[in-house]
Motif scaffolding. Sequence first.
Motif, PDB file in Angstrom:
ATOM      1  N   ASP A   1       8.811  17.235 -20.662  1.00 41.43           N
ATOM      2  CA  ASP A   1       9.183  18.505 -20.468  1.00 41.43           C
ATOM      3  C   ASP A   1       9.696  18.897 -19.148  1.00 41.43           C
ATOM      4  N   THR A   2      10.423  20.153 -18.932  1.00 38.42           N
ATOM      5  CA  THR A   2      11.146  20.299 -17.797  1.00 38.42           C
ATOM      6  C   THR A   2      10.294  20.534 -16.707  1.00 38.42           C
ATOM      7  N   ASP A   3       8.937  20.547 -16.699  1.00 40.65           N
ATOM      8  CA  ASP A   3       8.153  20.617 -15.542  1.00 40.65           C
ATOM      9  C   ASP A   3       8.025  19.125 -14.888  1.00 40.65           C
ATOM     10  N   GLN A   4       8.057  18.153 -15.882  1.00 41.77           N
ATOM     11  CA  GLN A   4       8.127  16.693 -15.551  1.00 41.77           C
ATOM     12  C   GLN A   4       9.507  16.263 -14.717  1.00 41.77           C
ATOM     13  N   LEU A   5      10.473  16.709 -15.544  1.00 34.49           N
ATOM     14  CA  LEU A   5      11.755  16.577 -14.853  1.00 34.49           C
ATOM     15  C   LEU A   5      12.068  17.058 -13.519  1.00 34.49           C
ATOM     16  N   ILE A   6      11.482  18.194 -13.516  1.00 38.73           N
ATOM     17  CA  ILE A   6      11.709  18.414 -11.987  1.00 38.73           C
ATOM     18  C   ILE A   6      10.346  19.530 -11.726  1.00 38.73           C
ATOM     19  N   ALA A   7       9.686  19.163 -10.847  1.00 38.93           N
ATOM     20  CA  ALA A   7       8.445  20.191 -10.380  1.00 38.93           C
ATOM     21  C   ALA A   7       8.973  21.323  -9.752  1.00 38.93           C
ATOM     22  N   ALA A   8       8.184  22.359 -10.096  1.00 35.76           N
ATOM     23  CA  ALA A   8       8.514  23.781  -9.497  1.00 35.76           C
ATOM     24  C   ALA A   8       8.614  23.662  -7.929  1.00 35.76           C
ATOM     25  N   ARG A   9       7.760  22.755  -7.279  1.00 35.18           N
ATOM     26  CA  ARG A   9       7.722  22.903  -5.832  1.00 35.18           C
ATOM     27  C   ARG A   9       9.034  22.653  -5.068  1.00 35.18           C
ATOM     28  N   PHE A  10       9.833  21.458  -6.046  1.00 33.05           N
ATOM     29  CA  PHE A  10      11.322  21.206  -5.284  1.00 33.05           C
ATOM     30  C   PHE A  10      12.281  22.499  -5.494  1.00 33.05           C
ATOM     31  N   MET A  11      12.264  23.568  -6.363  1.00 32.53           N
ATOM     32  CA  MET A  11      13.267  24.368  -6.541  1.00 32.53           C
ATOM     33  C   MET A  11      13.482  25.084  -5.558  1.00 32.53           C
ATOM     34  N   SER A  12      12.760  25.035  -4.478  1.00 35.06           N
ATOM     35  CA  SER A  12      13.054  25.909  -3.422  1.00 35.06           C
ATOM     36  C   SER A  12      14.320  25.234  -2.260  1.00 35.06           C
TER      37      SER A  12
ATOM     38  N   ARG B   1      17.354  13.338  -6.375  1.00 35.08           N
ATOM     39  CA  ARG B   1      16.065  12.942  -5.733  1.00 35.08           C
ATOM     40  C   ARG B   1      14.796  13.424  -6.395  1.00 35.08           C
ATOM     41  N   PHE B   2      14.672  14.613  -6.907  1.00 38.93           N
ATOM     42  CA  PHE B   2      13.696  15.019  -7.391  1.00 38.93           C
ATOM     43  C   PHE B   2      13.302  14.726  -9.009  1.00 38.93           C
ATOM     44  N   LEU B   3      14.196  14.208  -9.527  1.00 37.87           N
ATOM     45  CA  LEU B   3      14.018  13.952 -10.952  1.00 37.87           C
ATOM     46  C   LEU B   3      12.943  13.061 -11.177  1.00 37.87           C
ATOM     47  N   LEU B   4      12.140  13.387 -12.082  1.00 40.24           N
ATOM     48  CA  LEU B   4      10.766  12.790 -12.393  1.00 40.24           C
ATOM     49  C   LEU B   4      10.096  12.232 -11.239  1.00 40.24           C
ATOM     50  N   HIS B   5       9.959  13.207 -10.251  1.00 40.66           N
ATOM     51  CA  HIS B   5       9.476  12.583  -8.841  1.00 40.66           C
ATOM     52  C   HIS B   5       7.914  12.160  -8.990  1.00 40.66           C
ATOM     53  N   ASP B   6       7.159  12.888  -9.627  1.00 38.80           N
ATOM     54  CA  ASP B   6       5.784  12.579  -9.785  1.00 38.80           C
ATOM     55  C   ASP B   6       5.397  11.357 -10.538  1.00 38.80           C
ATOM     56  N   ALA B   7       6.309  11.398 -11.803  1.00 36.96           N
ATOM     57  CA  ALA B   7       6.065   9.897 -12.529  1.00 36.96           C
ATOM     58  C   ALA B   7       6.667   8.581 -11.569  1.00 36.96           C
ATOM     59  N   GLN B   8       7.635   8.921 -10.850  1.00 38.93           N
ATOM     60  CA  GLN B   8       7.775   7.678  -9.861  1.00 38.93           C
ATOM     61  C   GLN B   8       6.947   7.445  -9.031  1.00 38.93           C
ATOM     62  N   GLN B   9       6.222   8.276  -8.373  1.00 38.81           N
ATOM     63  CA  GLN B   9       5.158   8.048  -7.370  1.00 38.81           C
ATOM     64  C   GLN B   9       4.126   7.496  -8.114  1.00 38.81           C
ATOM     65  N   ASP B  10       3.301   7.849  -9.329  1.00 43.61           N
ATOM     66  CA  ASP B  10       2.601   7.456 -10.148  1.00 43.61           C
ATOM     67  C   ASP B  10       2.701   5.861 -10.433  1.00 43.61           C
ATOM     68  N   GLN B  11       4.046   5.530 -10.879  1.00 48.97           N
ATOM     69  CA  GLN B  11       4.127   4.260 -11.608  1.00 48.97           C
ATOM     70  C   GLN B  11       5.246   3.321 -10.976  1.00 48.97           C
ATOM     71  N   ALA B  12       4.757   2.347 -10.043  1.00 50.43           N
ATOM     72  CA  ALA B  12       5.632   1.770  -9.250  1.00 50.43           C
ATOM     73  C   ALA B  12       6.913   1.123 -10.239  1.00 50.43           C
ATOM     74  N   ASP B  13       6.614   0.858 -11.462  1.00 54.49           N
ATOM     75  CA  ASP B  13       7.545   0.016 -12.316  1.00 54.49           C
ATOM     76  C   ASP B  13       8.558   1.064 -13.171  1.00 54.49           C
ATOM     77  N   HIS B  14       8.256   2.379 -12.761  1.00 54.78           N
ATOM     78  CA  HIS B  14       9.102   3.351 -13.278  1.00 54.78           C
ATOM     79  C   HIS B  14      10.723   3.303 -13.363  1.00 54.78           C
ATOM     80  N   VAL B  15      11.425   3.339 -14.357  1.00 58.22           N
ATOM     81  CA  VAL B  15      12.659   3.237 -14.613  1.00 58.22           C
ATOM     82  C   VAL B  15      13.520   3.576 -13.535  1.00 58.22           C
ATOM     83  N   LEU B  16      13.318   4.746 -12.970  1.00 60.70           N
ATOM     84  CA  LEU B  16      13.841   5.333 -12.060  1.00 60.70           C
ATOM     85  C   LEU B  16      13.630   4.715 -10.596  1.00 60.70           C
ATOM     86  N   ASN B  17      12.600   3.857 -10.434  1.00 56.67           N
ATOM     87  CA  ASN B  17      12.261   3.057  -9.152  1.00 56.67           C
ATOM     88  C   ASN B  17      13.055   2.017  -9.419  1.00 56.67           C
ATOM     89  N   ARG B  18      13.472   1.485 -10.435  1.00 60.31           N
ATOM     90  CA  ARG B  18      14.075   0.123 -10.519  1.00 60.31           C
ATOM     91  C   ARG B  18      15.789   0.342 -10.539  1.00 60.31           C
TER      92      ARG B  18
END
Length: 196
Positions: A20-31, A40-57
């Motif tokens: 969802d759009t909240d995952q794509l960019i968390a509200a805290r980054f929209m300021s 740089r905020f795209l799927l930020h939380d998912a990247q932090q939680d998953q070292a092998d996330h596609v956007l980390n690679r």
Amino acid sequence: MSGWTTITGRAVALPQANIDTDQLIAARFMSAPRSEGYGRFLLHDAQQDQADHVLNRYKRADVLVTRRNFGSGSSREAAVYALVDFGIKAVFAPSFGDIFASNAVNNGLLPARLTEDEVETLIDQMGQKDAPATVDLNTGTAVIGGQQLSFDLDPAWQQKLVNGWDDIDLTAQHSDQITKFRTARFAAHPWALPAP
């Protein structure tokens, strides 16, 4: 925004449904100011939680292949900004959130629908690797990882993407007809004009 007709670049697979759009960019980054870029905020939380996330690679991608219901949730346009600022020009999925899809087109991002089977084949084929991708708006075709694909594209959406237009630009192309109608309407119905 500038329009485009073809993309030649790299595709990555994001094998997840219901992003969802909240995952794509968390509200805290929209300021942050948009001028600084939201990529740089795209799927930020998912990247932090998953070292092998596609956007980390892959720190750059032109095309994203993902599962159904992409961009559901809130109407936050910043979700599209994050994708576009990251460099993504097209997302291929079986389905999209309606408001997300409209926001995408208005910002130069193609939301292209494929069947579930086509998406699963692509995800399986790509695995953890990126793949060459070419997308052509004029023919409604794409080649991703050597697989030939076709997608339907509303003619108005195609016109907006090719010309880099939003809804206002799409309407403005008819300004001559609008002016003629207004002139004829007020000539035939002068009582409709406000009193000076």
